[in-house]
Design an enzyme around this catalytic site. Structure first.
Site, PDB file in Angstrom:
ATOM      1  CG  PHE A 135      -1.889   1.074   1.395  1.00 31.05           C
ATOM      2  CD1 PHE A 135      -3.156   0.964   0.825  1.00 31.05           C
ATOM      3  CD2 PHE A 135      -1.592   2.205   2.149  1.00 31.05           C
ATOM      4  CE1 PHE A 135      -4.093   1.970   1.003  1.00 31.05           C
ATOM      5  CE2 PHE A 135      -2.527   3.215   2.323  1.00 31.05           C
ATOM      6  CZ  PHE A 135      -3.787   3.095   1.746  1.00 31.05           C
ATOM      7  N   GLY A 136       0.865   1.982  -1.094  1.00 27.02           N
ATOM      8  CA  GLY A 136       1.763   3.116  -1.241  1.00 27.02           C
ATOM      9  C   GLY A 136       1.075   4.444  -1.011  1.00 27.02           C
ATOM     10  CG  LEU A 137      -1.061   7.541   2.005  1.00 30.36           C
ATOM     11  CD1 LEU A 137      -1.756   8.244   0.834  1.00 30.36           C
ATOM     12  CD2 LEU A 137      -2.029   7.320   3.164  1.00 30.36           C
ATOM     13  CD1 TRP A 168       9.038   6.202   5.940  1.00 31.01           C
ATOM     14  CD2 TRP A 168      10.413   4.520   6.467  1.00 31.01           C
ATOM     15  NE1 TRP A 168      10.229   6.746   6.319  1.00 31.01           N
ATOM     16  CE2 TRP A 168      11.104   5.739   6.650  1.00 31.01           C
ATOM     17  CE3 TRP A 168      11.083   3.314   6.733  1.00 31.01           C
ATOM     18  CZ2 TRP A 168      12.417   5.797   7.087  1.00 31.01           C
ATOM     19  CZ3 TRP A 168      12.403   3.370   7.167  1.00 31.01           C
ATOM     20  CH2 TRP A 168      13.044   4.595   7.338  1.00 31.01           C
ATOM     21  CB  ILE A 169       6.075   0.613   1.041  1.00 30.09           C
ATOM     22  CG1 ILE A 169       6.005   2.093   0.633  1.00 30.09           C
ATOM     23  CG2 ILE A 169       4.858  -0.160   0.566  1.00 30.09           C
ATOM     24  CD1 ILE A 169       4.877   2.873   1.291  1.00 30.09           C
ATOM     25  CB  THR A 170       4.701  -3.145   5.444  1.00 30.52           C
ATOM     26  OG1 THR A 170       5.107  -2.356   6.555  1.00 30.52           O
ATOM     27  CG2 THR A 170       4.709  -4.608   5.846  1.00 30.52           C
ATOM     28  N   GLY A 345      15.903  -7.661  34.028  1.00 29.33           N
ATOM     29  CA  GLY A 345      17.281  -7.232  34.201  1.00 29.33           C
ATOM     30  C   GLY A 345      18.077  -7.355  32.911  1.00 29.33           C
ATOM     31  CD  GLU A 369      -1.122   1.092   9.441  1.00 33.58           C
ATOM     32  OE1 GLU A 369      -2.234   0.920   9.966  1.00 33.58           O
ATOM     33  OE2 GLU A 369      -0.475   0.190   8.888  1.00 33.58           O
ATOM     34  CG  PHE A 389      -5.085  17.925  12.083  1.00 28.89           C
ATOM     35  CD1 PHE A 389      -4.315  16.801  12.336  1.00 28.89           C
ATOM     36  CD2 PHE A 389      -6.436  17.881  12.390  1.00 28.89           C
ATOM     37  CE1 PHE A 389      -4.878  15.647  12.854  1.00 28.89           C
ATOM     38  CE2 PHE A 389      -7.011  16.743  12.908  1.00 28.89           C
ATOM     39  CZ  PHE A 389      -6.240  15.628  13.155  1.00 28.89           C
TER      40      PHE A 389
END
Length: 390
Positions: A135-137, A168-170, A345, A369, A389
């Protein structure tokens, strides 16, 4: 001494689920424990994942696109999907990310916004794990503000020419298909891009200290020529990608608390066997107060996730609900991972135990996300009516 309670017993969690949901959860838990958990430390250390093999096996148990209907998808409830995410992320966030990107981003986009031709071409194979999607956004300079994206698609006769970069595309460098969002003369539109199209490349991102058992890539489009039929016909503007992101964030609400649960269970087990000054670490008040406080947050995180699952199954969930769950559960999960590390520890920093791995992964889950700040402002806007925003 009475038999110790489990976290599920402390909050009577199973009483909130029906028999089918428990069966689905247990199926995914058994698969994760048998197939994934024995290898995940090595995969994380070596920054590798046999993703194609795992995807096919996940497809066989119905974990890909499991909340979608038709086209080979299982059509299960949102709550059942969330429970699957919880059990997968209890092993590793990278595994849950593989499933989230496949089902809630790539498959959901095609299922919700695509043509019948696109659905029939891709969804059955993706549900079976025979084809992998991404998914490329996000872009190098545009994450929280995707409206500024520079990737563009221009008409060229009946075709489109796609140019730009995503970051950063999984699943990017192993994907068979990419759902890509780009600026056009008609506003932001989505495109279904087979990754063997000339001009497409997906160099993998290395040297990560988080989500190492996950494939993360850059997507590069250099005059990628696509037919007119590649465009998602039912999505225009940012509502398309943002709706898809809401689906993935829903899975994170469950997933993050799975990572927290695994850290807490590990810390409890360790404290019972580790002796300090001739008695178990678990026998000290300061250890028990840490465990009790963490158990409260893990339990509350489960209850919040289950409640949001019911809202989603009734079609009543809203973006601020998703933001509330994602903000709370990721924020608490990373705190719990760090606190559990103190109980272990020095052993807490080794991959012999899952805690430092979860903590590193949750650094990514906390911000991807939708960063915590973005979700805070979403909640703030819902409560005040004012958008902050900008």
């Amino acid at each position: 001494m009475s038999r110790p309670s489990t976290l599920a017993q402390l909050f009577a969690l199973d009483s909130l689920l029906d028999a089918d949901e428990i069966a689905i959860r247990d199926t995914v838990r058994d698969f994760a424990n048998a197939r994934l958990r024995p290898h995940i430390g090595d995969w994380f250390e070596n920054a590798e994942l046999p993703a194609r093999e795992i995807a096919r096996e996940l497809g066989q148990i119905g974990a890909l696109g499991m909340h979608l209907e038709g086209y080979g998808c299982p059509g299960m409830s949102a709550t059942a999907y969330g429970l699957a995410c919880l059990e997968l992320e209890a092993v590793d966030s990278g595994i849950r990310s593989l499933v989230s990107v496949q089902g809630s981003l790539a498959m959901f986009s095609i299922h919700h916004w695509g043509s019948e031709e696109q659905k029939n071409e891709w969804l059955p194979r993706m549900a079976a794990g025979e084809a992998i999607g991404c998914f490329g956004l996000t872009e190098p300079d545009f994450g929280s503000n995707p409206s500024g994206m520079r990737t563009n698609a221009k008409r060229d006769g009946d075709d489109w020419l796609l140019n730009g970069t995503k970051m950063w595309i999984t699943n990017g460098s192993i994907a068979d298909v990419a759902v890509v969002w780009a600026q056009t003369d008609e506003g932001i539109r989505g495109f279904v891009v087979p990754t063997d199209t000339p001009g497409f490349s997906a160099p993998e991102i290395h040297k990560k200290m988080s989500l190492r058992a996950s494939v993360t890539s850059e997507l590069v489009f250099d005059n990628v020529r696509l037919p007119g039929s590649a465009m998602l016909p039912k999505a225009q503007g940012l509502s398309g990608p943002l709706t898809s992101l809401g689906e993935a964030r829903f899975g994170i609400i469950f997933g993050a608390i799975g990572a927290a649960r695994d850290c807490l269970e590990t810390a409890i087990d360790y404290s019972q066997s580790r002796e300090v000054f001739d008695k178990p670490l678990a026998g000290y008040q300061i250890t028990q107060t840490k465990i009790a406080d963490m158990a409260l947050e893990v339990g509350k995180g489960h209850l919040l996730a289950y409640h949001l699952g019911r809202l989603k199954d009734r079609g009543e969930i809203r973006p601020e609900h998703i933001s509330t769950g994602k903000l709370n559960n990721t924020r608490e999960a990373i705190k719990i991972a760090r606190e559990c590390r103190t109980i272990l520890g020095a052993n807490g920093i080794t991959l012999e135990y899952p805690v430092i791995r979860h903590a590193n992964n949750l650094e990514s889950v906390l911000t991807y996300e939708g960063t915590s700040e973005v979700h805070q402002l979403t909640i703030g806007r819902a409560l005040t009516g004012e958008a902050a925003f900008r």
